[in-house]
Design an enzyme around this catalytic site. Structure first.
Site, PDB file in Angstrom:
ATOM      1  CG  HIS A  37       5.787   5.384  -1.380  1.00  0.00           C
ATOM      2  ND1 HIS A  37       4.622   6.067  -1.126  1.00  0.00           N
ATOM      3  CD2 HIS A  37       5.455   4.406  -2.250  1.00  0.00           C
ATOM      4  CE1 HIS A  37       3.636   5.535  -1.823  1.00  0.00           C
ATOM      5  NE2 HIS A  37       4.104   4.526  -2.509  1.00  0.00           N
ATOM      6  CE  LYS A 149      -1.116  -1.287   1.717  1.00  0.00           C
ATOM      7  NZ  LYS A 149      -1.209  -1.075   0.270  1.00  0.00           N
TER       8      LYS A 149
HETATM    9  P1  AMP Z   1       2.688   2.037  -4.765  1.00  0.00           P
HETATM   10  O1  AMP Z   1       3.140   3.436  -4.981  1.00  0.00           O
HETATM   11  O2  AMP Z   1       1.484   1.922  -3.904  1.00  0.00           O
HETATM   12  O3  AMP Z   1       2.611   1.244  -6.047  1.00  0.00           O
HETATM   13  O4  AMP Z   1       3.827   1.344  -3.932  1.00  0.00           O
HETATM   14  C1  AMP Z   1       5.163   1.391  -4.334  1.00  0.00           C
HETATM   15  C2  AMP Z   1       5.955   0.433  -3.491  1.00  0.00           C
HETATM   16  O5  AMP Z   1       5.826   0.809  -2.125  1.00  0.00           O
HETATM   17  C3  AMP Z   1       5.449  -1.015  -3.597  1.00  0.00           C
HETATM   18  O6  AMP Z   1       6.570  -1.891  -3.575  1.00  0.00           O
HETATM   19  C4  AMP Z   1       4.620  -1.168  -2.358  1.00  0.00           C
HETATM   20  O7  AMP Z   1       4.531  -2.499  -1.897  1.00  0.00           O
HETATM   21  C5  AMP Z   1       5.388  -0.303  -1.383  1.00  0.00           C
HETATM   22  N1  AMP Z   1       4.526   0.127  -0.282  1.00  0.00           N
HETATM   23  C6  AMP Z   1       3.355   0.807  -0.379  1.00  0.00           C
HETATM   24  N2  AMP Z   1       2.821   0.980   0.845  1.00  0.00           N
HETATM   25  C7  AMP Z   1       3.669   0.399   1.719  1.00  0.00           C
HETATM   26  C8  AMP Z   1       3.673   0.228   3.132  1.00  0.00           C
HETATM   27  N3  AMP Z   1       2.704   0.693   3.890  1.00  0.00           N
HETATM   28  N4  AMP Z   1       4.704  -0.433   3.692  1.00  0.00           N
HETATM   29  C9  AMP Z   1       5.711  -0.927   2.917  1.00  0.00           C
HETATM   30  N5  AMP Z   1       5.760  -0.804   1.586  1.00  0.00           N
HETATM   31  C10 AMP Z   1       4.753  -0.151   0.992  1.00  0.00           C
END
Ligand code: AMP
Length: 283
Positions: A37, A149
């Site tokens: 994030h 991801k």
């Molecule tokens: P989330 O909080 O899991 O919904 O993720 C929020 C954003 O962060 C989304 O755009 C995800 O794709 C991105 N994200 C989560 N984990 C990763 C990671 N390991 N590498 C890159 N982006 C990530």
């Protein structure tokens, strides 16, 4: 950094910023920040004058048997981390703010939502596109950054923005990984020590497919079988899908090429994890 909870206050801030000629970069998240994030926030700072990070655990993208209630929440810690990254606004609305009584609208992108994660998580992507559409209308970003991801999610959001003529640039950020290769995820905190070890089979399958492709193997079924063997060797891992698809259409391929992406989804214990690799670059 300012924390805004109310959508109307958020829009008032955005209107003022845009009126002053500023550009806005948005990174939507569900909180429980990790380096993945933070890395999106860092990228956002280079893409616009002002950055907004949203935290919203979106109930309508979770199935009835999924982990909505359990999803980790840590607003104070997240706020401190976002502030360190130079984020101007942390937008953290409540469920009642986002879905007031009588809310009736869903945004559906057809086609590419009906495969991969769409099969095992019915309705999930309608929840994602609906909340992202709302965030776009509330925050009015010039550019929005999402992680690769969630590869299918990114493709769906690009399609939504194109189909609905939204003047918002969508940027995909490379996958951020732990030192041993595991893709960072807020859900990794659910894993026990042995499950954490078992989760590495996903990375192993990805590395294997990349290596075999580099060696000249292009038969998708052969690569899927080899990857399945790696995952099924560990009894804590239950495969959801292993797919080799075209990275733009997400259509299955029988013969892969440099435009292909290998995607894996599996349950490790009870935790569902996803990962992927595009075959043409190092991520
Ligand atoms: P989330 O909080 O899991 O919904 O993720 C929020 C954003 O962060 C989304 O755009 C995800 O794709 C991105 N994200 C989560 N984990 C990763 C990671 N390991 N590498 C890159 N982006 C990530």
């Amino acid at each position: 950094m300012e924390i805004i909870h109310s959508p109307s206050q958020m829009t008032a801030w955005a209107n003022q910023a845009l009126g002053a000629g500023k550009t806005i970069a948005l990174t939507p998240t569900m909180g429980a920040f990790h380096e993945g994030h933070l890395s999106l926030m860092r990228m956002a700072r280079h893409q616009a004058d002002l950055t907004v990070t949203s935290i919203f655990v979106n109930p309508i993208q979770f199935g009835p048997e999924e982990d909505f209630d359990q999803y980790p929440k840590s607003l104070a810690k997240d706020a401190a981390m976002a502030e360190k990254e130079g984020v101007e606004i942390l937008f953290a609305p409540t469920v009642a703010d986002m879905y007031p009584e009588g809310f009736q609208t869903l945004i559906t992108v057809k086609g590419i939502t009906d495969r991969l994660c769409g099969l095992s998580r019915p309705g999930h992507f309608d929840g994602v596109t609906t909340v992202v559409a709302k965030l776009f209308n509330i925050v009015k970003p010039t550019v929005a950054i999402f992680g690769r991801k969630d590869f299918q999610q990114l493709a769906i959001l690009r399609k939504m923005v194109c189909d609905l003529n939204w003047d918002i640039e969508i940027i995909g950020h490379p996958i951020v990984r732990e030192e041993d290769g595991l893709a960072m995820s807020s859900r990794n905190t659910y894993l026990s020590v042995t499950e954490r070890q078992a989760a590495l089979t996903l990375v192993k399958s990805i590395k294997h497919v990349r290596q075999r492709f580099r060696e000249g193997e292009t038969n998708a079924e052969q690569l899927r079988c080899e990857a399945a063997k790696i995952l099924s060797d560990n009894d804590k891992v239950t495969i959801d899908y292993l797919s080799l698809v075209d990275q733009r259409t997400l259509n299955d391929q029988t013969v892969i090429n440099h435009d292909s992406v290998f995607l894996v989804a599996a349950k490790v214990g009870t935790t569902r994890l996803i990962d992927n690799t595009v075959l043409f670059d190092e991520n």
